[in-house]
Structures are given as C-alpha cells and as structure tokens.
Design a protein around this motif. Structure first.
Motif, short mmCIF file in Angstrom:
data_model
loop_
_atom_site.label_atom_id
_atom_site.label_comp_id
_atom_site.label_asym_id
_atom_site.label_seq_id
_atom_site.Cartn_x
_atom_site.Cartn_y
_atom_site.Cartn_z
N LEU A 61 21.84 77.02 27.34
CA LEU A 61 21.32 78.08 28.21
C LEU A 61 21.83 77.93 29.64
O LEU A 61 22.11 78.91 30.33
N GLY A 62 21.96 76.68 30.10
CA GLY A 62 22.53 76.45 31.43
C GLY A 62 23.93 77.00 31.53
O GLY A 62 24.33 77.57 32.56
N ALA A 63 24.71 76.85 30.45
CA ALA A 63 26.07 77.39 30.42
C ALA A 63 26.06 78.91 30.34
O ALA A 63 26.82 79.60 31.04
N LEU A 64 25.19 79.47 29.49
CA LEU A 64 25.12 80.92 29.34
C LEU A 64 24.70 81.60 30.64
O LEU A 64 25.14 82.71 30.95
N ALA A 65 23.84 80.92 31.41
CA ALA A 65 23.36 81.50 32.67
C ALA A 65 24.48 81.72 33.67
O ALA A 65 24.36 82.56 34.57
N GLN A 66 25.57 80.98 33.53
CA GLN A 66 26.69 81.11 34.47
C GLN A 66 27.64 82.25 34.10
O GLN A 66 28.55 82.57 34.86
N ASN A 67 27.42 82.84 32.92
CA ASN A 67 28.34 83.86 32.41
C ASN A 67 27.63 85.22 32.37
O ASN A 67 26.76 85.44 31.53
N PRO A 68 27.98 86.14 33.27
CA PRO A 68 27.29 87.43 33.33
C PRO A 68 27.33 88.20 32.02
O PRO A 68 26.42 88.98 31.73
N LYS A 69 28.35 87.99 31.20
CA LYS A 69 28.47 88.71 29.93
C LYS A 69 27.49 88.18 28.88
O LYS A 69 27.23 88.85 27.89
N LEU A 70 26.98 86.98 29.10
CA LEU A 70 26.11 86.35 28.12
C LEU A 70 24.68 86.15 28.62
O LEU A 70 23.78 85.89 27.83
N ARG A 71 24.48 86.30 29.94
CA ARG A 71 23.18 85.96 30.53
C ARG A 71 22.05 86.81 29.96
O ARG A 71 20.93 86.32 29.81
N ASN A 72 22.33 88.06 29.65
CA ASN A 72 21.28 88.94 29.12
C ASN A 72 21.50 89.27 27.65
O ASN A 72 20.99 90.27 27.14
N SER A 73 22.25 88.43 26.97
CA SER A 73 22.58 88.67 25.57
C SER A 73 21.43 88.29 24.64
O SER A 73 20.52 87.55 25.01
N GLU A 74 21.51 88.78 23.41
CA GLU A 74 20.53 88.40 22.40
C GLU A 74 20.59 86.90 22.14
O GLU A 74 19.57 86.26 21.86
N ILE A 75 21.79 86.33 22.22
CA ILE A 75 21.96 84.89 22.03
C ILE A 75 21.11 84.12 23.04
O ILE A 75 20.39 83.19 22.69
N ALA A 76 21.20 84.54 24.30
CA ALA A 76 20.42 83.88 25.35
C ALA A 76 18.93 84.07 25.13
O ALA A 76 18.14 83.12 25.26
N MET A 77 18.51 85.27 24.78
CA MET A 77 17.08 85.53 24.59
C MET A 77 16.51 84.72 23.43
O MET A 77 15.39 84.20 23.52
N ARG A 78 17.26 84.58 22.36
CA ARG A 78 16.80 83.77 21.24
C ARG A 78 16.69 82.29 21.64
O ARG A 78 15.76 81.59 21.22
N GLY A 79 17.62 81.83 22.48
CA GLY A 79 17.55 80.46 22.97
C GLY A 79 16.34 80.24 23.85
O GLY A 79 15.66 79.21 23.77
N VAL A 80 16.04 81.22 24.70
CA VAL A 80 14.85 81.16 25.55
C VAL A 80 13.59 81.09 24.70
O VAL A 80 12.69 80.28 24.94
N ASP A 81 13.53 81.93 23.66
CA ASP A 81 12.36 81.93 22.77
C ASP A 81 12.17 80.56 22.13
O ASP A 81 11.04 80.07 22.01
N PHE A 82 13.27 79.94 21.72
CA PHE A 82 13.17 78.62 21.08
C PHE A 82 12.60 77.58 22.05
O PHE A 82 11.75 76.77 21.67
N LEU A 83 13.05 77.59 23.30
CA LEU A 83 12.54 76.61 24.26
C LEU A 83 11.05 76.81 24.52
O LEU A 83 10.30 75.83 24.66
N PHE A 84 10.60 78.05 24.60
CA PHE A 84 9.17 78.29 24.77
C PHE A 84 8.39 77.79 23.55
O PHE A 84 7.27 77.28 23.69
N GLU A 85 8.98 77.92 22.37
CA GLU A 85 8.32 77.41 21.16
C GLU A 85 8.19 75.89 21.23
O GLU A 85 7.17 75.33 20.81
N CYS A 86 9.23 75.22 21.76
CA CYS A 86 9.15 73.76 21.91
C CYS A 86 8.01 73.38 22.84
O CYS A 86 7.28 72.40 22.60
#
Length: 322
Positions: free
Chosen positions: A192-217
């Motif tokens: 997620l730290g890497a995705l945050a640096q990339n404007p094309k990926l920052r708001n992607s579904e990939i990023a959102m799913r990763g965020v959801d996983f961390l909240f689950e942890c």
C-alpha cells in the motif's frame, strides 16, 4: 480536529528548530509550503550539508551502493546498507536529482529480476514486502516514470490474494494450496505504501481491497492465527518506531492515511485514538522502540520526545482530519 488544533504555535516553533529534513517536511507536509518557496528551497539545500547526512554519503561507493552488494537483498544489517538508507533518504526529501541518489537508484534497478520484482535472500526469489519497500522508495525518489519501475508495479499488483492482502509465499497465490490462508499485513502495508505513490493505482480497486484487509487485521487483532508471517497486532506492534522498514503502528497508519478510501474509518478508529494517547502534555511523541545504530538521529533514542517521530504522527493526523 483541524490543523490549528494539531499545530499550535509552540509546536511549529519546536519542529522548526530541528534538523533541516525535519524543517523541510514541516514546511511542506504540515504547513503546505510549495517547493518553490524560498525557505523550502534553502532548507532542502541545507539537508545534504548536515554532518549526519554527509556521513551517510561517505559510505556510498562508486558503484552506487552502501555496504555490500548483497545487502540490497537482506533486511540486516539495519543501517549503512542500500536497502535501509534509500527509504530514509527519500523520506528526508532527497530525489534522483542528486547524482549520488541517481547512481544508487541505478544500482538498485540493476538488481531487478526478470519478473519485475526484487529479490531477497536468496536474491533469485522476488518477494512482495521486499519489492514493495524498494518500489516505494524509487517512486518517492522521482523514478515513477521509469519503465523499469512500472514493470515492478505490474508484477506487484498481480500478487494480490483472495482476501485482498499480499503474501510472499507462492503457495498462497490464487490457485495455490494455501490460497485461503490469511495474507501478511507486513507485506500488505508496504504494498500500500508503494501504491500510494502511484496516482494510477492510489484509488484503484487493488488499493481499496488492500485497505480493507489491513482494517480486518486491526479489527481481528488477537483472534486470528497467522501462519509463518507477521500480521499480529499486539503490544510490540503498537510501539512508535522509525525507520519505516520495520512493521509498527506508525507505518501502518502512514500507509492507510494516504488513501481517501480509508480516512472516514480512520477518523472513527480506536487505532488513531491509540496513537493520540501517546502524546505528552505538549503534544509531542517519543520513540518507544529503536534500532541502536540510528542513535545519532533523534528517532534512535527513547529518552526524550523526537521531532521526527512527532512530525510523522502529526502528518498522519493531518491527512486523516484534513
């Protein structure tokens, strides 16, 4: 919580009395000064001249790496090696405009594997966490447009697992025998730290799913047994620590706070309340876990408040409550 509540006059004065990298990040990240601002320019120019920074660059050899060539593939030693120093220098404000940094970046990219990832010990096997740390650093250092870094991103995002997280075990990939086991929060934080640096990926579904996983942890802390990796959220995880190459609450929140998708939940999260509880009466933060070889920096001691740790915490809070 607004900026005025976070940044009282005495706090700003205290931060601006720190080392030039602290002043630079205070001006740009907390006070929203532009890079073309005269004080920002002067401060950035002062960073390479500081004795602690000059000492770091004394260890950079002509081939573009610190320590030994193999150190780019290992987590240890925890200082004076390329794997540890590039992320710190990126956080301090360095970019590849500095010829020494450009040389170091070229060395790192020369170790890129054919898959697009970066390997750790053994270096022939790429890993999600290790690659993500390197990718995030190179992006911060200004190489986002480099085709080699884009190839690394392409490899990384294909590693996302069923639960939205990441894990270095190939057996845990979709279709593998361990595909349904929980992912690794450590790997996911750094991805997620890497995705945050990339404007094309920052708001992607990939990023959102990763965020959801961390909240689950976080929400399932102490309830899930993770096999063979570091996703536990416990008392050691809660300690304030830098550099970010270690997995602790500050890195966890630093990554999450860069995503708009996460901010509402963070505002309501006990995780943020935990961070706020660590402030002293003046709003300052003190390191709770350290790496002794960084003792010459204020985040490498536990005796008094650290400007750098305080800056990082306030930056997280500013992003969340902006």
């Amino acid at each position: 919580m607004n900026r005025e509540a976070l940044l009282k006059e005495e706090m700003v004065e205290w931060l601006l009395a720190g080392e030039p990298w602290i002043i630079y990040r205070t001006l740009t990240d907390l006070l929203d000064k532009e890079e073309k601002d005269g004080l920002v320019i002067a401060t950035r120019m002062a960073i390479p001249k500081h004795p602690l920074i000059k000492k770091i660059f004394e260890g950079l050899n002509e081939d573009g790496y610190w320590g030994k060539p193999k150190d780019i593939h290992t987590w240890w030693p925890k200082k004076d090696t390329t794997f540890w120093l590039l992320p710190v220098l990126a956080d301090f404000g360095f970019t590849a405009e500095d010829k020494r940094i450009a040389r170091a970046c070229e060395y790192v990219l020369s170790t890129q594997l054919q898959s697009g990832g970066f390997g750790w010990d053994p270096p022939t096997k790429p890993s999600d966490c290790h690659s993500a740390i390197i990718i995030e650093s190179l992006a911060k250092l200004g190489l986002l447009g480099d085709s080699r870094l884009q190839r690394a991103y392409e490899w990384l995002i294909k590693r996302q697992r069923l639960d939205g997280g990441f894990w270095c075990k190939n057996t845990g990939q979709i279709g593998g025998p361990r595909e349904k086991e929980p992912s690794c929060a450590l790997a996911t934080v750094f991805v997620l730290g890497a995705l945050a640096q990339n404007p094309k990926l920052r708001n992607s579904e990939i990023a959102m799913r990763g965020v959801d996983f961390l909240f689950e942890c976080w929400e399932n802390r102490g309830k899930i047994k993770y096999a063979g990796h570091d996703s536990q959220v416990g008392t050691d995880w809660e300690k304030l620590k830098y550099p970010f190459t270690d997995y602790k609450i500050l890195k966890f929140l630093d990554a999450l706070s860069q995503f708009e998708y996460a901010k509402q939940r963070l505002q309501e999260s006990e995780m943020v309340k935990l961070l706020l509880s660590k402030q002293d009466s003046k709003g300052r933060f003190t390191p709770e876990s350290i790496i002794k070889v960084w003792a010459s920096f204020d985040f490498g001691q536990k005796e008094k408040p650290s400007r750098w740790i305080t800056l990082l915490a306030l930056r997280i809070l500013k992003r969340i409550y902006k």
